[in-house]
Scaffold this active site. Sequence first.
Site, PDB file in Angstrom:
ATOM      1  N   ASP A 382      20.292  -2.926  47.081  1.00  0.00           N
ATOM      2  CA  ASP A 382      21.703  -3.157  47.349  1.00  0.00           C
ATOM      3  C   ASP A 382      22.126  -2.240  48.498  1.00  0.00           C
ATOM      4  OD1 ASP A 382      24.392  -4.164  46.727  1.00  0.00           O
ATOM      5  OD2 ASP A 382      24.781  -2.112  46.093  1.00  0.00           O
ATOM      6  N   THR A 384      25.377  -1.199  49.814  1.00  0.00           N
ATOM      7  CA  THR A 384      26.445  -0.216  49.638  1.00  0.00           C
ATOM      8  C   THR A 384      26.097   0.771  48.531  1.00  0.00           C
ATOM      9  OG1 THR A 384      28.062  -1.881  50.300  1.00  0.00           O
ATOM     10  CG2 THR A 384      28.906   0.076  49.206  1.00  0.00           C
ATOM     11  N   ASP A 584      23.833   0.219  42.211  1.00  0.00           N
ATOM     12  CA  ASP A 584      24.681   1.253  41.619  1.00  0.00           C
ATOM     13  C   ASP A 584      25.961   0.714  40.999  1.00  0.00           C
ATOM     14  OD1 ASP A 584      25.906   0.482  43.954  1.00  0.00           O
ATOM     15  OD2 ASP A 584      26.646   2.483  44.444  1.00  0.00           O
TER      16      ASP A 584
END
Length: 689
Positions: A382, A384, A584
């Site tokens: 991912d 970001t 996250d």
Amino acid sequence: MQERILADFGDDAVDLEFSYSERSGRALVRFVPDRMLTERVEEVVANALAIPLLPELSDCRSAALGDELACTLPAHAPGIYEPAELENPFWIVAKKVFNFYTTRLLMPMRLRPYWTAFNVAPLIFEGIRNLFQRKLNVAVLDGAAIGAALAMRDFSTAGTIHLLLDISETLEDWTREKSRKDLASLFAGDGKPVWVLRKGEEVQIPQENVAVGDLVVVRAGARISVDGVVADGTAMVNQSSMTGEPLSVKRGIGKEVFAGTVVEEGKIVILTEGVGDETRFAKIAQVISDSEAMKAEIHGQAIQLADKIVPFSFVLSGVIFVITRNWMQAAAVLMADYSCAIKLSTPLAVRSAMLESAYFGALIKGGKCIEQLSKVDAIVLDKTGTLTRAIPEVVDVCPVNGYSREFILRNAACMEEHFPHPVADAVVRKADEEGLIHDERHAEIEYILAHGISTTLGGKRMILGSRHFVHEDEGIDLDVADAQIKRCTDTGHSTLYMAVDNELAGVIALEDPVRDSAYRFIRRLENMGMRRIIMLTGDGEASARTVASELDIEEFYAQVLPNDKTELVDTLRAEGYTVAMVGDGINDSAALSHAHVGVSMKHGADIAQETCDVMLTSERLDSLIDSMSISGLVMKRIRRNYKFIVASNTLFIGLGIFGFITPAVLALLHNSGTVLTCAYSMRPMLPEQ
């Protein structure tokens, strides 16, 4: 546990501050100075905890800070945080050998056979019990070996085998305890008293009595005993025990610090946020301590194979006896087994790998995860918060349709402050920097997973989220903001869109710089032979392409939704890849659970940290590389151990069959090999940083 109690002493009511640590068995009571009440307070504490009054409270003392009564209560069973000193294994073996031969020397000759039979009887009965339960395992093999020696009236060999099995079992317990103690030494505090601020003055209190909200003072050379945020001062903190980084880092006001790290220079005052079992180190230690419930598949396979060999040992022993008519040669086959070393060395190797990985900043949640991590050949990242710094900044706010910049930023902050996410933090931080007060004036916030936020303000529906959410799902026209959107997306910035009552109100542009270590991290993945490296992001195409270009990532996908991430992971699995997913956010949790190995960042959402198989405890992306290297090396070590165990025990059995060594020597060689294998299993896999 800490609480305030209004204690009723007849005519008087006294305000007490009571704290109790279950782990250490210590209680602390603070109250307004009044020596006449001390005895009454002791009675209250004793009655509340249901313990005898005088003997157990004899260690109570009063301190200068008002009246402070600290009492040591009955000790609990030692836990992971109270490691006892281990005796040197050489002396353990020496004492057992000395006692064995001294007893034999001093005991009358006629009594020796009975003494030997008495000592070995439990092993024989254990073998018989397993046999009646239709189990043909190591216990049966050990019982048969000793029984064969007794049948041949070779009491010396029977006693020696019992001694060696006893030594082996003792050393097995020692190696387990050594592993536990190594874990404890890494994560436990030093047990020294802690300095805290009380009414502006520094007061020393026991470490177990520090509570959330206390201001802890730590000077150069001292170990930090709590998790918290620096409230005052600046210091250089060595965080190698947490992150694996050898160089100390600067920690000033507002920066996080963790238990187990050390202040090398300076002085800081820490606002305590986590103590005792609630610190990050304690939680890591608990996961590792409990990890034996998640055995590696190779562990189970090795044990099953080892137990399957036991029947062949009996068959071979019978064949040897039929051919040679020599009980000694037939018994030699029974003196060595394969599973003893395998059953011990494999979990020790796995636990040691977990401990070492935690030292380098990656918490692996069990042996199964280690095994899968060693096989990973496709990784999904991912963008970001993983490849970027996770501290984005608002760089532009573009109002449209008559709305003001302040309206957009204030209400966006008001909505976002409810959600722990880097983008939300950036919006709230920008509003605070500009002095915009974002009081609660809206209705209940509704979070729409991976899309955005919805609420009601003044009877009007207000939404904030991605372009996909605002334009495609809600059908809001974005043409009025073409110029502003183009200005943001052409530079690779991420964008948030706000709409009020089906009308676009403004666009917020955010910039999230790429991590300094991200480029090296991608190259290291390539050097490890990773077959697929894929970047995913919910941002637009331009933002994704900018980051992918900067990091030389060929395969990336933009404007990805949670179900898209899950589908990609499932597709990779169907194609035969062993997949690791790194994320996250809440929107990553489904993909994390679908991947062979889910990896959560340190700052990840609670559900992501709960779902993941590996949690990075620092911001180092290289911690994941280290954990993958450790996982690969420990699997090689387990397989190497297995080959050594099979080869060495086969050799010993062969020597015994042909009469080159006696059964007693065979047992000695077998158990010595077990101990050596265990010691090798616990050696570090990566060089010290």
